[in-house]
Design a protein around this motif. Sequence first.
Motif, PDB file in Angstrom:
ATOM      1  N   ALA A  41      -3.922  -1.357   0.773  1.00 58.70           N
ATOM      2  CA  ALA A  41      -2.797  -2.089   0.179  1.00 58.70           C
ATOM      3  C   ALA A  41      -3.306  -2.964  -0.958  1.00 58.70           C
ATOM      4  N   VAL A  42      -2.533  -2.998  -2.033  1.00 64.17           N
ATOM      5  CA  VAL A  42      -2.821  -3.867  -3.169  1.00 64.17           C
ATOM      6  C   VAL A  42      -1.637  -4.807  -3.304  1.00 64.17           C
ATOM      7  N   ASP A  43      -1.872  -6.098  -3.095  1.00 61.97           N
ATOM      8  CA  ASP A  43      -0.799  -7.087  -3.157  1.00 61.97           C
ATOM      9  C   ASP A  43      -0.738  -7.675  -4.561  1.00 61.97           C
ATOM     10  N   ALA A  44       0.293  -7.287  -5.319  1.00 58.23           N
ATOM     11  CA  ALA A  44       0.467  -7.779  -6.685  1.00 58.23           C
ATOM     12  C   ALA A  44       1.669  -8.713  -6.769  1.00 58.23           C
ATOM     13  N   THR A  45       1.966  -9.427  -5.668  1.00 65.12           N
ATOM     14  CA  THR A  45       3.140 -10.293  -5.628  1.00 65.12           C
ATOM     15  C   THR A  45       2.850 -11.728  -6.053  1.00 65.12           C
ATOM     16  N   TYR A  46       1.584 -12.104  -6.109  1.00 67.44           N
ATOM     17  CA  TYR A  46       1.189 -13.475  -6.450  1.00 67.44           C
ATOM     18  C   TYR A  46       1.853 -14.478  -5.528  1.00 67.44           C
ATOM     19  N   GLY A  47       1.941 -14.150  -4.236  1.00 68.09           N
ATOM     20  CA  GLY A  47       2.479 -15.065  -3.240  1.00 68.09           C
ATOM     21  C   GLY A  47       3.989 -15.059  -3.135  1.00 68.09           C
ATOM     22  N   ARG A  48       4.645 -14.271  -3.932  1.00 64.50           N
ATOM     23  CA  ARG A  48       6.099 -14.202  -3.865  1.00 64.50           C
ATOM     24  C   ARG A  48       6.534 -13.142  -2.856  1.00 64.50           C
ATOM     25  N   ARG A  49       7.829 -13.077  -2.636  1.00 62.05           N
ATOM     26  CA  ARG A  49       8.396 -12.109  -1.696  1.00 62.05           C
ATOM     27  C   ARG A  49       8.239 -10.696  -2.235  1.00 62.05           C
ATOM     28  N   THR A  50       7.868  -9.766  -1.367  1.00 62.51           N
ATOM     29  CA  THR A  50       7.735  -8.361  -1.765  1.00 62.51           C
ATOM     30  C   THR A  50       9.120  -7.759  -1.932  1.00 62.51           C
ATOM     31  N   ARG A  51       9.387  -7.220  -3.105  1.00 68.64           N
ATOM     32  CA  ARG A  51      10.694  -6.611  -3.372  1.00 68.64           C
ATOM     33  C   ARG A  51      10.605  -5.119  -3.638  1.00 68.64           C
ATOM     34  N   ALA A  52       9.411  -4.643  -3.972  1.00 72.16           N
ATOM     35  CA  ALA A  52       9.232  -3.204  -4.201  1.00 72.16           C
ATOM     36  C   ALA A  52       7.886  -2.773  -3.646  1.00 72.16           C
ATOM     37  N   VAL A  53       7.864  -1.579  -3.106  1.00 71.06           N
ATOM     38  CA  VAL A  53       6.637  -0.981  -2.592  1.00 71.06           C
ATOM     39  C   VAL A  53       6.416   0.312  -3.371  1.00 71.06           C
ATOM     40  N   LEU A  54       5.270   0.417  -4.017  1.00 73.46           N
ATOM     41  CA  LEU A  54       4.922   1.623  -4.768  1.00 73.46           C
ATOM     42  C   LEU A  54       3.928   2.424  -3.946  1.00 73.46           C
ATOM     43  N   ILE A  55       4.258   3.657  -3.683  1.00 72.04           N
ATOM     44  CA  ILE A  55       3.380   4.538  -2.930  1.00 72.04           C
ATOM     45  C   ILE A  55       2.701   5.463  -3.933  1.00 72.04           C
ATOM     46  N   MET A  56       1.373   5.437  -3.923  1.00 70.13           N
ATOM     47  CA  MET A  56       0.589   6.177  -4.904  1.00 70.13           C
ATOM     48  C   MET A  56       0.053   7.475  -4.308  1.00 70.13           C
ATOM     49  N   ASP A  57      -0.296   8.411  -5.160  1.00 67.34           N
ATOM     50  CA  ASP A  57      -0.805   9.706  -4.693  1.00 67.34           C
ATOM     51  C   ASP A  57      -2.197   9.594  -4.075  1.00 67.34           C
ATOM     52  N   SER A  58      -2.878   8.485  -4.287  1.00 68.00           N
ATOM     53  CA  SER A  58      -4.215   8.279  -3.720  1.00 68.00           C
ATOM     54  C   SER A  58      -4.158   7.726  -2.299  1.00 68.00           C
ATOM     55  N   GLY A  59      -2.936   7.421  -1.820  1.00 69.65           N
ATOM     56  CA  GLY A  59      -2.786   6.825  -0.505  1.00 69.65           C
ATOM     57  C   GLY A  59      -2.668   5.314  -0.553  1.00 69.65           C
ATOM     58  N   HIS A  60      -2.878   4.724  -1.717  1.00 67.03           N
ATOM     59  CA  HIS A  60      -2.734   3.281  -1.858  1.00 67.03           C
ATOM     60  C   HIS A  60      -1.260   2.904  -1.836  1.00 67.03           C
ATOM     61  N   VAL A  61      -1.002   1.695  -1.370  1.00 69.54           N
ATOM     62  CA  VAL A  61       0.343   1.137  -1.344  1.00 69.54           C
ATOM     63  C   VAL A  61       0.283  -0.161  -2.131  1.00 69.54           C
ATOM     64  N   ILE A  62       1.123  -0.282  -3.160  1.00 70.23           N
ATOM     65  CA  ILE A  62       1.114  -1.455  -4.016  1.00 70.23           C
ATOM     66  C   ILE A  62       2.383  -2.254  -3.767  1.00 70.23           C
ATOM     67  N   LEU A  63       2.219  -3.554  -3.524  1.00 71.04           N
ATOM     68  CA  LEU A  63       3.344  -4.446  -3.284  1.00 71.04           C
ATOM     69  C   LEU A  63       3.651  -5.205  -4.565  1.00 71.04           C
ATOM     70  N   SER A  64       4.923  -5.232  -4.947  1.00 71.23           N
ATOM     71  CA  SER A  64       5.340  -5.899  -6.174  1.00 71.23           C
ATOM     72  C   SER A  64       6.479  -6.858  -5.882  1.00 71.23           C
TER      73      SER A  64
END
Length: 83
Positions: A41-64
Motif C-alpha cells: 500500500a502507498v498512502d498518498a493522503t497526507y493524513g487526510r481521509r481516503t476518498r479514492a483507491v487506485l489498484i495498480m497492475d503491479s499489485g500495489h494499492v494507492i490511497l488518495s
Amino acid sequence: MQLVNIGFGNIVSANRIIAIVSPESAPIKRIVQEAKDSKMAVDATYGRRTRAVLIMDSGHVILSAVQPETVASRFEKDENIQE
C-alpha cells in the motif's frame, strides 16, 4: 508514458492503473488492509481521509484523498491532450 495527478503533487503512471474505486465497500476495505499487511500500500493522503483507491497492475494499492471522479477526469483530460 502518461502520468496522472492523484493529489498533493503525487503522480502515478496512468498506463499501470487497473481501477479507481471508492474505499467504502467491505471488499475494497479488505483489499486495502491486505495491501497494508503485505507492504504493498502507498498512502498518498497526507493524513487526510481516503476518498479514492487506485489498484495498480503491479499489485500495489494507492490511497488518495481526491475523489475517484476527480482522478478519472484528470486521467481522461490527460488522455485527450496527448491524442
